[in-house]
Each structure stands twice: as structure tokens, then as C-alpha cells.
Design an enzyme around this catalytic site. Structure first.
Site, short mmCIF file in Angstrom:
data_model
loop_
_atom_site.label_atom_id
_atom_site.label_comp_id
_atom_site.label_asym_id
_atom_site.label_seq_id
_atom_site.Cartn_x
_atom_site.Cartn_y
_atom_site.Cartn_z
N SER A 159 0.86 -1.19 0.00
CA SER A 159 0.00 0.00 0.00
C SER A 159 0.89 1.23 0.00
O SER A 159 2.05 1.18 0.45
CB SER A 159 -0.86 0.00 1.27
OG SER A 159 -1.49 1.25 1.44
N TYR A 186 -2.81 -1.44 10.22
CA TYR A 186 -2.77 -1.60 8.76
C TYR A 186 -1.43 -1.10 8.19
O TYR A 186 -0.78 -1.79 7.41
CB TYR A 186 -3.94 -0.83 8.14
CG TYR A 186 -4.04 -1.01 6.64
CD1 TYR A 186 -4.67 -2.13 6.09
CD2 TYR A 186 -3.51 -0.06 5.76
CE1 TYR A 186 -4.76 -2.29 4.70
CE2 TYR A 186 -3.60 -0.22 4.39
CZ TYR A 186 -4.23 -1.32 3.87
OH TYR A 186 -4.31 -1.49 2.49
N1 LIG Z 1 -8.55 -0.39 -2.09
C1 LIG Z 1 -7.56 0.39 -1.72
O1 LIG Z 1 -7.69 1.61 -1.66
C2 LIG Z 1 -6.21 -0.21 -1.39
C3 LIG Z 1 -5.13 0.65 -1.23
C4 LIG Z 1 -3.88 0.13 -0.94
C5 LIG Z 1 -3.73 -1.24 -0.79
N2 LIG Z 1 -4.80 -2.06 -0.94
C6 LIG Z 1 -4.57 -3.49 -0.76
O2 LIG Z 1 -4.98 -4.18 -1.92
C7 LIG Z 1 -5.35 -5.51 -1.57
C8 LIG Z 1 -6.70 -5.80 -2.17
O3 LIG Z 1 -7.64 -4.92 -1.57
P1 LIG Z 1 -9.03 -4.52 -2.23
O4 LIG Z 1 -9.14 -3.06 -2.10
O5 LIG Z 1 -9.18 -5.18 -3.55
O6 LIG Z 1 -9.98 -5.15 -1.12
P2 LIG Z 1 -11.28 -6.04 -1.23
O7 LIG Z 1 -11.87 -6.08 0.13
O8 LIG Z 1 -12.11 -5.59 -2.37
O9 LIG Z 1 -10.65 -7.45 -1.59
C9 LIG Z 1 -9.86 -8.16 -0.67
C10 LIG Z 1 -10.15 -9.63 -0.83
O10 LIG Z 1 -9.42 -10.34 0.20
C11 LIG Z 1 -10.29 -11.32 0.72
N3 LIG Z 1 -9.93 -11.68 2.09
C12 LIG Z 1 -10.01 -10.90 3.19
N4 LIG Z 1 -9.68 -11.62 4.28
C13 LIG Z 1 -9.39 -12.87 3.85
C14 LIG Z 1 -9.00 -14.06 4.51
N5 LIG Z 1 -8.86 -14.13 5.84
N6 LIG Z 1 -8.79 -15.18 3.77
C15 LIG Z 1 -8.97 -15.14 2.42
N7 LIG Z 1 -9.34 -14.04 1.75
C16 LIG Z 1 -9.55 -12.92 2.46
C17 LIG Z 1 -11.67 -10.69 0.67
O11 LIG Z 1 -12.71 -11.65 0.75
C18 LIG Z 1 -11.64 -9.93 -0.64
O12 LIG Z 1 -12.12 -10.69 -1.73
C19 LIG Z 1 -5.32 -5.57 -0.05
O13 LIG Z 1 -4.12 -6.17 0.36
C20 LIG Z 1 -5.38 -4.12 0.36
O14 LIG Z 1 -4.80 -3.90 1.61
C21 LIG Z 1 -6.04 -1.58 -1.24
#
Ligand SMILES: NC(=O)c1ccc[n+]([C@@H]2O[C@H](COP(=O)([O-])OP(=O)(O)OC[C@H]3O[C@@H](n4cnc5c(N)ncnc54)[C@H](O)[C@@H]3O)[C@@H](O)[C@H]2O)c1
Length: 246
Positions: free
Chosen positions: A134, A147
Site C-alpha cells: 500500500s 494496517y
Molecule cells: N482499495 C484500496 O484503496 C487499497 C489501497 C492500498 C492497498 N490495498 C490493498 O490491496 C489488496 C486488495 O484490496 P481490495 O481493495 O481489492 O480489497 P477487497 O476487500 O475488495 O478485496 C480483498 C479480498 O481479500 C479477501 N480476504 C479478506 N480476508 C481474507 C481471509 N482471511 N482469507 C482469504 N481471503 C480474504 C476478501 O474476501 C476480498 O475478496 C489488499 O491487500 C489491500 O490492503 C487496497
């Protein structure tokens, strides 16, 4: 699709939604065979060209069982994308032990568990790993201590593993998204101001003046895991609309 992944096998964690689902679709369109681990999958099935496995990445036994199933189906692996993640928005004093452990186990320990399980096959294929960290790995954010700590750890995990596996031809990189329009981001603003204000305030913190799209992060992931990035290892590719350059 600028890259070809014909004949490649790719495993993505968190493939059910957001960035992970966009990456799964991009790899599939590029010709890869794709498997996805996610707690949100109801059952094991092949759907839309993706082999979906229900897994709780916070549970080492569930992770081990999922890899055992995967290896019954695949005898090789070219790319591992550790993308699953959960947010925790709470002041330090409001952060419970359970919330802290959940964030660390999903965002950080699962990266370790999946890399350890996949490395023998990645070494055999001279494959590679992409982790989703991130932009908050590089800057602080109030009410995001767990986080941000988990994501900073993923960045340095990436660097150290890249050093360890360079001799085996296995590259390890991470992508560092800014605010991306996914369910994870939307949850932080459901009916309330987040610690970073409103969603519009958060958008204003990105010089490009908008949220990123999951497909834009998927494009970075496919770049990092492909031949165009053959001299890239240990890197943290910021894809944050300029959030961290101010
Ligand atoms: N969306 C943002 O703004 C953002 C910014 C920086 C980093 N990220 C990172 O990107 C990655 C994806 O995030 P996203 O925004 O697509 O989130 P999201 O919530 O849309 O998707 C995350 C996925 O991880 C799965 N997940 C969560 N806990 C789990 C577990 N215990 N076992 C198996 N699967 C699990 C969820 O079911 C979901 O499908 C994450 O690592 C997040 O921290 C997101």
C-alpha cells in the site's frame, strides 16, 4: 492486453473481489490458467475460467489444505500474487487484540505462509511473486496503525525475500496502490467520515484528483510478474496517483 501469459499458471489470493478479481481477469485474458484463494468463495469450483478455492488466509491449517488441493490439480506454478488484505480503522486505544491479530495474520503472515508453500514450485519454474502492499507502507495515517505496520512489513519482507531467491531466478516485488475504488475502500466511508475525512477529502489527497481503478493496479501486477520486468526485483511500485510525492 499488452502481455501474454499463455501457458503460465498464476495463483492470486483475495481473488474474489476488488484488485484481486481484476488481476484474475487480466491474467485470464492474457492466456494464463488462474487459481484464486479467498474466504468469500462459497465452494471450490471452476468459474469464468478461474479455479476458486475457499480459504481463510488467517488460518495456517486452511492455507495448507488449500495448497494441498491446488497441487493435486497443478504440478507447477509460475506466479504467486499475495493480494488479500483487510483494513482496520481504529485509534490505537480502540484497537483490540483480535483486530490487531486479524490484520497481521491476513495482511502479513499469509504472505509468509503462501510464499513458503509456493517457493519450491516457483524455483522450479523460475517464476516470481507480487505482493500487494500500500502507499500507506511509506507514510503514516492516523487510526491506521495496525494496517500501516502490516503493509510496511510486507514491503521489507519483499526486499528480503528478493535477496534470498535472486540466486534461484525468482523475482519478488510489490505494488503499492493509493486509494482504489474497491469494497475495502468503500467500507471505510459507509455512512460516516473516515479518519481521513470524507471520500472526497481522500480523493483530494491524490494529485491525479481521482480514485484509482482495480484494473490499473492489475496492470501493474501483470507488468511486475512478466518478462517486461525481468530486471526488476525487490521493488515497491507506487501506483498511488501521486499521494506520496507531496
Ligand atoms: N482499495 C484500496 O484503496 C487499497 C489501497 C492500498 C492497498 N490495498 C490493498 O490491496 C489488496 C486488495 O484490496 P481490495 O481493495 O481489492 O480489497 P477487497 O476487500 O475488495 O478485496 C480483498 C479480498 O481479500 C479477501 N480476504 C479478506 N480476508 C481474507 C481471509 N482471511 N482469507 C482469504 N481471503 C480474504 C476478501 O474476501 C476480498 O475478496 C489488499 O491487500 C489491500 O490492503 C487496497
Amino acid at each position: 492486453m499488452p502481455y501474454s501469459y499463455e501457458g503460465k499458471k498464476v495463483l492470486i489470493t483475495g481473488g474474489a473481489g476488488g484488485i484481486g478479481a481484476a488481476a484474475a481477469e487480466a491474467y485470464r485474458q492474457a492466456g494464463a490458467q488462474v487459481a484464486a484463494f479467498d474466504i468469500a468463495f462459497g465452494r471450490e469450483e471452476e468459474r469464468d475460467g478461474v479455479y476458486e478455492l475457499p480459504v481463510d488466509l488467517a488460518d495456517p491449517a486452511s492455507v495448507a489444505a488449500a495448497f494441498a488441493r491446488l497441487w493435486e490439480r497443478w504440478d507447477s506454478l509460475d506466479v504467486l500474487v499475495n493480494n488479500a488484505g483487510v483494513e482496520c480503522v481504529a485509534s490505537l486505544e480502540e484497537t483490540t487484540d483480535e483486530a490487531w491479530d486479524r490484520v497481521m495474520n491476513v495482511n502479513l503472515r499469509s504472505v509468509f505462509l503462501c510464499c513458503r508453500a509456493a517457493l519450491p514450485k516457483l524455483k522450479a519454474a523460475r517464476g516470481n511473486i507480487v505482493n500487494t502492499a500500500s502507499q500507506l507502507a511509506f507514510v503514516g495515517a492516523s487510526s491506521f496503525t495496525a494496517y500501516t505496520a502490516s503493509k510496511a512489513a510486507v514491503v521489507n519482507f519483499t526486499r528480503s525475500l528478493a535477496l534470498e531467491t535472486a540466486k534461484d531466478g525468482v523475482r519478488v516485488n510489490c505494488v503499492c496502490p493509493g486509494a482504489i475504488d474497491t469494497p475495502l475502500l468503500r467500507r471505510q466511508f459507509e455512512g460516516r467520515r473516515g479518519p481521513q475525512g470524507t471520500l472526497d477529502d481522500l480523493v483530494g489527497m491524490h494529485p491525479l484528483g481521482r480514485l484509482g481503478r482495480p484494473e490499473e493496479i492489475a496492470a501493474c501486477i501483470l507488468f511486475l510478474s512478466g518478462p517486461a520486468a525481468s530486471f526488476v526485483t525487490g521493488s515497491a511500485l507506487l501506483a498511488d496517483g501521486g499521494y506520496t510525492i507531496q
